[in-house]
Each structure stands twice: as C-alpha cells, then as structure tokens.
Design a protein around this motif. Structure first.
Motif, PDB file in Angstrom:
ATOM      1  N   SER A 149       0.770  -1.151   0.092  1.00 40.73           N
ATOM      2  CA  SER A 149       0.138   0.020   0.049  1.00 40.73           C
ATOM      3  C   SER A 149       0.915   1.235   0.160  1.00 40.73           C
ATOM      4  O   SER A 149       1.973   1.254   0.526  1.00 40.73           O
ATOM      5  N   ARG A 161      -8.250  12.675   0.575  1.00 41.39           N
ATOM      6  CA  ARG A 161      -8.688  11.351   0.445  1.00 41.39           C
ATOM      7  C   ARG A 161      -9.802  11.431   1.472  1.00 41.39           C
ATOM      8  O   ARG A 161      -9.737  11.353   2.536  1.00 41.39           O
ATOM      9  N   ARG A 163     -12.147   8.620   1.309  1.00 41.36           N
ATOM     10  CA  ARG A 163     -12.775   7.490   1.190  1.00 41.36           C
ATOM     11  C   ARG A 163     -11.300   6.581   0.832  1.00 41.36           C
ATOM     12  O   ARG A 163     -10.575   6.846  -0.089  1.00 41.36           O
ATOM     13  N   VAL A 164     -11.345   5.233   1.375  1.00 38.26           N
ATOM     14  CA  VAL A 164     -10.017   4.483   1.254  1.00 38.26           C
ATOM     15  C   VAL A 164     -11.019   3.214   0.615  1.00 38.26           C
ATOM     16  O   VAL A 164     -11.663   2.558   1.479  1.00 38.26           O
ATOM     17  N   GLU A 165     -10.483   2.510  -0.325  1.00 38.40           N
ATOM     18  CA  GLU A 165     -10.762   1.680  -1.143  1.00 38.40           C
ATOM     19  C   GLU A 165      -9.816   0.474  -1.103  1.00 38.40           C
ATOM     20  O   GLU A 165      -8.628   0.700  -1.209  1.00 38.40           O
ATOM     21  N   PRO A 166     -10.127  -0.738  -1.082  1.00 38.35           N
ATOM     22  CA  PRO A 166      -9.197  -1.808  -0.896  1.00 38.35           C
ATOM     23  C   PRO A 166      -8.621  -2.103  -2.164  1.00 38.35           C
ATOM     24  O   PRO A 166      -9.402  -2.091  -3.287  1.00 38.35           O
ATOM     25  N   LYS A 167      -7.521  -2.588  -2.394  1.00 37.81           N
ATOM     26  CA  LYS A 167      -6.872  -2.837  -3.751  1.00 37.81           C
ATOM     27  C   LYS A 167      -7.237  -4.318  -4.072  1.00 37.81           C
ATOM     28  O   LYS A 167      -7.202  -5.229  -2.936  1.00 37.81           O
ATOM     29  N   LEU A 168      -7.335  -4.419  -5.142  1.00 37.62           N
ATOM     30  CA  LEU A 168      -7.715  -6.060  -5.621  1.00 37.62           C
ATOM     31  C   LEU A 168      -6.650  -6.506  -6.365  1.00 37.62           C
ATOM     32  O   LEU A 168      -5.974  -5.906  -7.142  1.00 37.62           O
TER      33      LEU A 168
END
Length: 168
Positions: A149, A161, A163-168
């Motif tokens: 990350s 920032r 919003r935090v989105e997970p990485k795929l």
C-alpha cells in the motif's frame, strides 16, 4: 624451638602466604597484562623470599617479616641481609619473567594474526552469504512491491482522500 616446631611454623606461613598471594592475584586481575604479571612476580618474591637469621643453626625466616620486625622494633642487624636477599631474589625472578615474556611474544603475535585472519574470513563469508540471499530472487522488482500500500500522508490521510478503497 625444635625442628618440628620450625617446620610447623614454616608450613603455617606458607599456607598464609599462598592465601595472601591469591588475594594479590585477585587484586591485580583487572590490570593490563604487562603491568599485572610483573606485580604478581614481585608479590610472590616478597612473600616467599627467605633470609637466614642464624648462620650457625641454618635457621631461616621470611625476609619481609624480618625487615619489618628489625625496622619496627629497632633490634638486630638482619635488615640489611634481608634487603639484600629480597633484591637478589627479585632481580632473578624479574629476569626470569622477562625471558619468559620475550619467548612468549612471537606466539602471541601469531595467535593475534590467526584471530584477525579468522575474523576477516568470517566477515567475507557473511558478505558472500548476504549477496547470495540477495541474488536468490533474480526476477523480483528492485523497488517496492506492487501489492504494497502507498505510504500514508503525515497528517493522518484526511486531506485529499475522503474514501479508502481496498486494492484487488
């Protein structure tokens, strides 16, 4: 004093002198080797050097004790004989120590060279091991991994920032 009493007195003195020498060894144990060893030799000479007190009967006594008693009580003329015996035995013992130290010196130098060579070989082996571990994965990316990350901003990540989105 009978011969048996004389031998018992010398035996007791030898036992006490060995105890004093042990204490002297403990007291000089922290010192540098080339100061510690001559001091130990001098201590042994002072404790174990005999001097004759009655030439007719061949009766000996510790030279240090005779010196202190003759000087302290101001009796007898054995103090000069005791001082001469102390200086003679001391010169012989220190001379023997110097010869021993000079014979030992090349062996100590060889030992130090072997230790330095062993340390250099160990350092070289550690460096080769580290290089081998680094070359173990030749196709790995040299930089940070693509799955890592990104570093968070110093202010807690709230500016820019929301919003935090997970990485795929």
């Amino acid at each position: 004093m009978t011969d048996n009493d004389y031998l018992i007195a010398w035996g007791l003195y030898a036992f006490a002198a060995l105890g004093c020498l042990l204490v002297w060894f403990k007291l000089t144990g922290w010192m540098w080797r080339y100061l510690r060893e001559p001091l130990r030799v001098i201590g042994a000479v002072l404790l174990f050097c005999p001097t004759i007190i009655d030439p007719a009967k061949d009766i000996y006594a510790p030279a240090l004790a005779i010196s202190f008693l003759d000087l302290g009580l101001k009796v007898g003329n054995n103090v000069w004989r005791a001082a001469l015996d102390l200086s003679t035995y001391g010169a012989i013992a220190l001379g023997a120590y110097v010869i021993f130290a000079l014979i030992r010196l090349p062996f100590l130098r060889k030992k130090k060279a072997r230790q330095a060579h062993a340390e250099a070989a160990a350092a070289q082996a550690a460096a080769e091991q580290k290089a081998q571990e680094k070359d173990d994965e030749p196709f790995a990316a040299p930089g940070p991994s693509r799955f890592a990350s990104p570093a968070a901003p110093a202010n807690g990540g709230t500016v820019g920032r929301h919003r935090v989105e997970p990485k795929l």
